[in-house]
Design an enzyme around this catalytic site. Structure first.
Site, PDB file in Angstrom:
ATOM      1  N   LYS A  64       8.095   3.666  10.044  1.00 16.98           N
ATOM      2  CA  LYS A  64       7.666   4.727  10.959  1.00 16.98           C
ATOM      3  C   LYS A  64       8.256   4.496  12.355  1.00 16.98           C
ATOM      4  CE  LYS A  64       3.605   5.624   8.237  1.00 16.98           C
ATOM      5  NZ  LYS A  64       2.253   5.214   7.884  1.00 16.98           N
ATOM      6  N   GLN A 108      -2.730   2.562  10.834  1.00 18.53           N
ATOM      7  CA  GLN A 108      -2.315   2.312   9.452  1.00 18.53           C
ATOM      8  C   GLN A 108      -3.514   1.868   8.612  1.00 18.53           C
ATOM      9  OE1 GLN A 108       0.916   2.843   8.231  1.00 18.53           O
ATOM     10  NE2 GLN A 108      -0.045   2.459   6.247  1.00 18.53           N
ATOM     11  N   ASP A 131      -2.004  11.857  12.032  1.00 18.34           N
ATOM     12  CA  ASP A 131      -2.254  11.742  10.592  1.00 18.34           C
ATOM     13  C   ASP A 131      -3.157  12.875  10.111  1.00 18.34           C
ATOM     14  OD1 ASP A 131      -1.100   9.980   8.911  1.00 18.34           O
ATOM     15  OD2 ASP A 131      -2.531   8.352   9.221  1.00 18.34           O
TER      16      ASP A 131
END
Ligand code: NDP
Length: 301
Positions: A64, A108, A131
């Site tokens: 990422k 994460q 997200d």
């Protein structure tokens, strides 16, 4: 089915090249980043928070960061040790919420067990929740209001639209009902006027339901779950699953070789849905940077 490029049902399925679609998307995002930097002096910033030493998470986070830098964004990784307390993580989240150079924050998952992920996600500024997992963004998705949409589901819709722009009236069957994939992708398909059926681990006779699907999306984490007898001839099959097998290879949730003999279109694993997830994360970061600066959000994808 009203697909633009219908294949004959006795042929092998067309393999959807997720890598190529994701590359096009990243190129388009790169151009939007350039405009933000040159015309508005805004460099979109994506902060990724990694807690602990899970090797798979470490790889995802590094990918990422690299992808963010490749499109000209600021990619910042915050690595915290496995024994980080919830309060320590919340302190970092509050600091990132307040940091004007950070437009998107990704935490994460999974987090170590001493940390409650729901509490941490709730602490995140919904405007920076790239997200799309904050309850406010989930609610916006349900209410058809603009917001940040989870990346993998968004990637699935973009892939479908490379086959046909008009998904209206198609029957979509989603196998899996997670917050991350199953539920949001079903909601996005409804937005596209599909007729949507969601199946899960308690659904009896999924094969029978799946055979009705013009679009079948499988997101279960169960390798090769979807077999050839699940597939309506000519259907579009998106395989979200990423499973590491004993031999070290990756496998999807779809029995690719057998299903490709029946389906019209199919995504491979790797190289299908996976590359779309990171590209959509970058797209969400651009969208977040635009909204935070009261600029029009560009159409990406
Ligand atoms: P979860 O474990 O959160 O959810 C799995 C879902 O599948 C649940 O709803 C579960 O049902 C359902 N399920 C499990 N077994 C069966 C079965 N035998 N029959 C029918 N349904 C079943 O997983 P995620 O949604 O987070 O991820 C799914 C897969 O997608 C994983 O392999 C993951 O690695 C991958 N993934 C890939 C991404 C990408 O970028 N390509 C991104 C995110 C995930 P129930 O609710 O009843 O338990």
């Amino acid at each position: 089915m009203g697909t633009a490029k219908m294949k004959h049902t006795n042929q092998q399925a067309v393999v959807i090249d997720g890598k190529a679609v994701a590359k096009k998307l990243r190129d388009s995002i790169k151009r939007h980043v350039q405009v933000l930097v040159e015309d508005h002096k805004i460099m979109p910033g994506l902060a990724v928070v990694l807690v602990g030493d899970d090797p798979a998470s470490a790889i995802y986070v590094a990918n990422k960061e690299k992808a963010a830098k490749e499109v000209g964004m600021r990619g910042i990784v915050h690595r915290m040790p496995q024994n980080t307390s919830q309060d320590e993580l919340l302190k970092l989240v509050h600091a990132l919420n307040a940091d004007g150079k950070v437009h998107g924050v990704l935490i994460q998952m999974p987090l170590p067990k001493q940390i409650d992920s729901a509490t941490v996600l709730k602490a995140l500024d919904p405007a920076k929740d790239v997200d799309g997992l904050h309850i406010e963004n989930m609610g916006r998705l349900m209410s058809d209001m603009p917001g940040l949409v989870p990346c993998t589901p968004m990637g699935c819709i973009i892939l479908l639209k490379t086959i046909t722009q008009n998904l209206s009236g198609l029957h979509a069957v989603v196998v899996g009902r997670s917050q991350l994939v199953g539920k949001p992708v079903a909601q996005l398909l409804l937005r596209e006027n599909c007729t949507v059926t969601t199946c899960h681990s308690r659904t009896p006779n999924i094969a029978h339901i799946a055979r009705e699907a013009d679009i079948l999306i499988v997101a279960t984490g169960k390798p090769h779950l979807a077999k050839a007898d699940w597939i309506k001839p000519g259907a579009i099959v998106l395989d979200v699953g990423i499973n590491r097998m004993d031999d070290g290879k990756l496998a999807g949730d779809v029995d690719f070789d057998a299903v490709a003999k029946v389906a019209g279109y199919i995504t491979p694993v790797p190289g299908g849905v996976g590359p779309m997830t990171i590209a959509c994360l970058l797209g969400n970061t651009v969208a977040a940077a635009c909204r935070q600066n009261e600029l029009t959000v560009p159409h990406i994808g």
